[in-house]
Design a protein around this motif. Sequence first.
Motif, PDB file in Angstrom:
ATOM      1  N   VAL A  15      12.390   7.747   0.066  1.00 49.67           N
ATOM      2  CA  VAL A  15      11.345   7.338   0.473  1.00 49.67           C
ATOM      3  C   VAL A  15      10.734   6.842  -0.793  1.00 49.67           C
ATOM      4  O   VAL A  15       9.828   7.977  -1.935  1.00 49.67           O
ATOM      5  N   PRO A  16      11.133   5.467  -1.598  1.00 50.42           N
ATOM      6  CA  PRO A  16      10.023   5.002  -2.301  1.00 50.42           C
ATOM      7  C   PRO A  16       8.392   4.764  -2.442  1.00 50.42           C
ATOM      8  O   PRO A  16       8.711   3.921  -2.793  1.00 50.42           O
ATOM      9  N   HIS A  17       7.807   5.425  -2.405  1.00 46.86           N
ATOM     10  CA  HIS A  17       6.456   5.296  -1.721  1.00 46.86           C
ATOM     11  C   HIS A  17       5.620   5.939  -2.895  1.00 46.86           C
ATOM     12  O   HIS A  17       6.171   6.524  -3.271  1.00 46.86           O
TER      13      HIS A  17
ATOM     14  N   ALA B  34      11.339  14.215  -4.677  1.00 52.03           N
ATOM     15  CA  ALA B  34      11.224  13.902  -6.898  1.00 52.03           C
ATOM     16  C   ALA B  34      10.875  12.738  -7.335  1.00 52.03           C
ATOM     17  O   ALA B  34       9.618  11.907  -6.966  1.00 52.03           O
ATOM     18  N   PRO B  35      10.009  12.942  -8.044  1.00 48.91           N
ATOM     19  CA  PRO B  35       9.313  12.431  -8.956  1.00 48.91           C
ATOM     20  C   PRO B  35       9.437  11.061  -9.124  1.00 48.91           C
ATOM     21  O   PRO B  35      10.829  10.648  -9.405  1.00 48.91           O
ATOM     22  N   ALA B  36       8.411  10.014  -9.453  1.00 47.88           N
ATOM     23  CA  ALA B  36       8.923   8.694  -9.387  1.00 47.88           C
ATOM     24  C   ALA B  36      10.518   8.449 -10.988  1.00 47.88           C
ATOM     25  O   ALA B  36      11.339   7.466 -10.981  1.00 47.88           O
ATOM     26  N   ASP B  37       9.696   9.195 -11.824  1.00 49.38           N
ATOM     27  CA  ASP B  37      10.790   8.911 -12.567  1.00 49.38           C
ATOM     28  C   ASP B  37      12.168   9.634 -12.732  1.00 49.38           C
ATOM     29  O   ASP B  37      13.230   9.050 -13.893  1.00 49.38           O
ATOM     30  N   GLY B  38      12.656   9.866 -12.427  1.00 51.99           N
ATOM     31  CA  GLY B  38      13.904  11.029 -11.767  1.00 51.99           C
ATOM     32  C   GLY B  38      14.248  10.435 -10.178  1.00 51.99           C
ATOM     33  O   GLY B  38      15.281  10.869  -9.424  1.00 51.99           O
ATOM     34  N   PHE B  39      13.842   9.422  -9.531  1.00 52.67           N
ATOM     35  CA  PHE B  39      13.336   9.326  -7.432  1.00 52.67           C
ATOM     36  C   PHE B  39      14.975   8.237  -8.235  1.00 52.67           C
ATOM     37  O   PHE B  39      15.836   8.734  -7.228  1.00 52.67           O
TER      38      PHE B  39
ATOM     39  N   ASP C 132       0.793  -0.800  -0.550  1.00 53.56           N
ATOM     40  CA  ASP C 132      -0.012  -0.143   0.191  1.00 53.56           C
ATOM     41  C   ASP C 132       0.749   1.534   0.235  1.00 53.56           C
ATOM     42  O   ASP C 132       0.207   2.394  -0.321  1.00 53.56           O
ATOM     43  N   ARG C 133       2.280   0.824   0.898  1.00 44.82           N
ATOM     44  CA  ARG C 133       2.844   2.164   0.609  1.00 44.82           C
ATOM     45  C   ARG C 133       4.413   2.470  -0.370  1.00 44.82           C
ATOM     46  O   ARG C 133       4.880   3.188  -1.189  1.00 44.82           O
ATOM     47  N   LEU C 134       4.848   1.271  -0.656  1.00 44.94           N
ATOM     48  CA  LEU C 134       6.293   0.623  -0.815  1.00 44.94           C
ATOM     49  C   LEU C 134       5.910   1.051  -2.594  1.00 44.94           C
ATOM     50  O   LEU C 134       5.384   0.243  -2.506  1.00 44.94           O
ATOM     51  N   ASP C 135       6.529   1.700  -3.199  1.00 44.67           N
ATOM     52  CA  ASP C 135       6.760   1.310  -4.494  1.00 44.67           C
ATOM     53  C   ASP C 135       7.842   0.064  -4.981  1.00 44.67           C
ATOM     54  O   ASP C 135       9.273   0.652  -5.129  1.00 44.67           O
ATOM     55  N   VAL C 136       7.672  -1.373  -4.937  1.00 42.74           N
ATOM     56  CA  VAL C 136       7.692  -2.343  -5.455  1.00 42.74           C
ATOM     57  C   VAL C 136       9.121  -2.613  -6.584  1.00 42.74           C
ATOM     58  O   VAL C 136      10.097  -2.612  -6.571  1.00 42.74           O
ATOM     59  N   GLY C 137       8.875  -1.932  -7.802  1.00 45.53           N
ATOM     60  CA  GLY C 137       8.869  -1.269  -8.271  1.00 45.53           C
ATOM     61  C   GLY C 137      10.036  -0.718  -9.019  1.00 45.53           C
ATOM     62  O   GLY C 137      11.234  -0.144  -9.350  1.00 45.53           O
ATOM     63  N   LEU C 138       9.482   0.661  -8.510  1.00 41.75           N
ATOM     64  CA  LEU C 138      10.923   2.241  -8.345  1.00 41.75           C
ATOM     65  C   LEU C 138      12.606   1.115  -7.075  1.00 41.75           C
ATOM     66  O   LEU C 138      13.178   1.637  -7.389  1.00 41.75           O
TER      67      LEU C 138
ATOM     68  N   VAL D  89      15.622  11.621   0.418  1.00 44.67           N
ATOM     69  CA  VAL D  89      15.004  11.893  -1.481  1.00 44.67           C
ATOM     70  C   VAL D  89      14.003  10.938  -1.214  1.00 44.67           C
ATOM     71  O   VAL D  89      14.075   9.866  -0.451  1.00 44.67           O
ATOM     72  N   SER D  90      12.608  12.189  -1.177  1.00 43.09           N
ATOM     73  CA  SER D  90      11.256  11.149  -1.498  1.00 43.09           C
ATOM     74  C   SER D  90      10.219  11.101  -2.595  1.00 43.09           C
ATOM     75  O   SER D  90      11.016  12.079  -3.628  1.00 43.09           O
ATOM     76  N   THR D  91       9.646  10.501  -2.664  1.00 45.25           N
ATOM     77  CA  THR D  91       8.336  10.962  -4.549  1.00 45.25           C
ATOM     78  C   THR D  91       8.097  11.619  -3.397  1.00 45.25           C
ATOM     79  O   THR D  91       7.655  11.963  -2.505  1.00 45.25           O
TER      80      THR D  91
END
Length: 399
Positions: free
Chosen positions: A292-294, A337-342, A228-234, A319-321
């Motif tokens: 914070v890769p959320h 940073a947005p996901a594509d620059g995280f 629900d929180r962690l972006d596994v792909g990121l 560094v956080s999304t």
Amino acid sequence: MTPDRETTGPDLVVMSLEPWDDVWRRNQYLVAGLLRERASARVLFVEPVSDPVHAVTRGARPRPGRGLRPAPEVEGVGPRRLWLLEPTKMLPRRVAPHGDERRAAVVVGAARRLGLARPVLWVNDPYGATLARVSGWPTLYDVTDDWTAAARGPAESRRVADSDRYLVENAAAVTVCSPALAARKADARSVVLVTNGVDVERYRRPAPRPADLPAGPTAVYVGTLHADRLDVGLCEETARALDGIGTLVLVGPVALDRDDIDRLRRAGVAVLGARPFHEVPGYLQHADALVVPHVVDEFTDSLDPLKLYEYRAVGRPVVSTPVAGFRDTTDPRVAVAPADGFAAAVRDALVESTRGPTLEPGAGLGPEPDAEPIPTWVRQVALMADVVDAVRRPAPTPR
């Protein structure tokens, strides 16, 4: 403490979304603080049910709930003032649809055994709505996650929404942990904002480097590993971007599927698992960057991440999304940073860390001088104590 605040009682029954364990979260910091402040108060802390059937479906070892028992020793809290209750869920809802009623009966029975005649009911788990109805106890609804916005099946979404609606409409008081939750509940009733906090002194006290922290530069995440929180792909993308530079390290209880855990480890992520709360400052202090890769969605926008205050207390680069809390802070050490620059932002943070001077453990801890103040648990306990007192002594009905 406000001049008119009571220093005794009241007794509390806390319906928690998390167990009482060594990984301290909001409920434990607030409950422990209230018990230290109220010399005669007692607490029955109701943990999530043990679900043996669900454990089998996940390949885990099934076990019954541990029932009613005294809590482990808590600093500053006398013996047998804090009790834990872990009920057992024997069958799925589709087979036994009245599980919430059965759990409510177990909780009421445990409160009677402890002599809690008319406690204040503190509900954190929305399914505590049934206990509020059955018990008739004066109720405080502490909303820490907008579970009505979480991705769930239609039946569970309806149950959560119904429970949340009942509590918002009928609780004597509603507290929320974030401005976003305050805005979402504002149409239904007035609420009290009690954000999370941190024991700043403990997080700034120099700690040794944890032995299991990988060698070389590290980007560290501390928190529950939950889809629900962690972006596994990121996380996978970030770990690969750090190949040859450093390691992405995830510290916290693992609530991910085995497939997700395998994906992370294949990408080079160090998944360390849960660590006791008193060891967490060491992982944060010795990180070269905190991350914070959320996922960014309606659910995570409702949160007030505890790690926001813990990260800021140690003063490491972050560094956080663009999630709630981190995107709003003025702390200059927090980069969003947005996901594509995280992944690139984390890589740059680690590269920059290798160019700077090597600090002794604990050196340079703390936020920039012009950053906004960090809420402390002492202050947040005082705010919650005021709300509990108001629930205990409701305003008299006008004649």
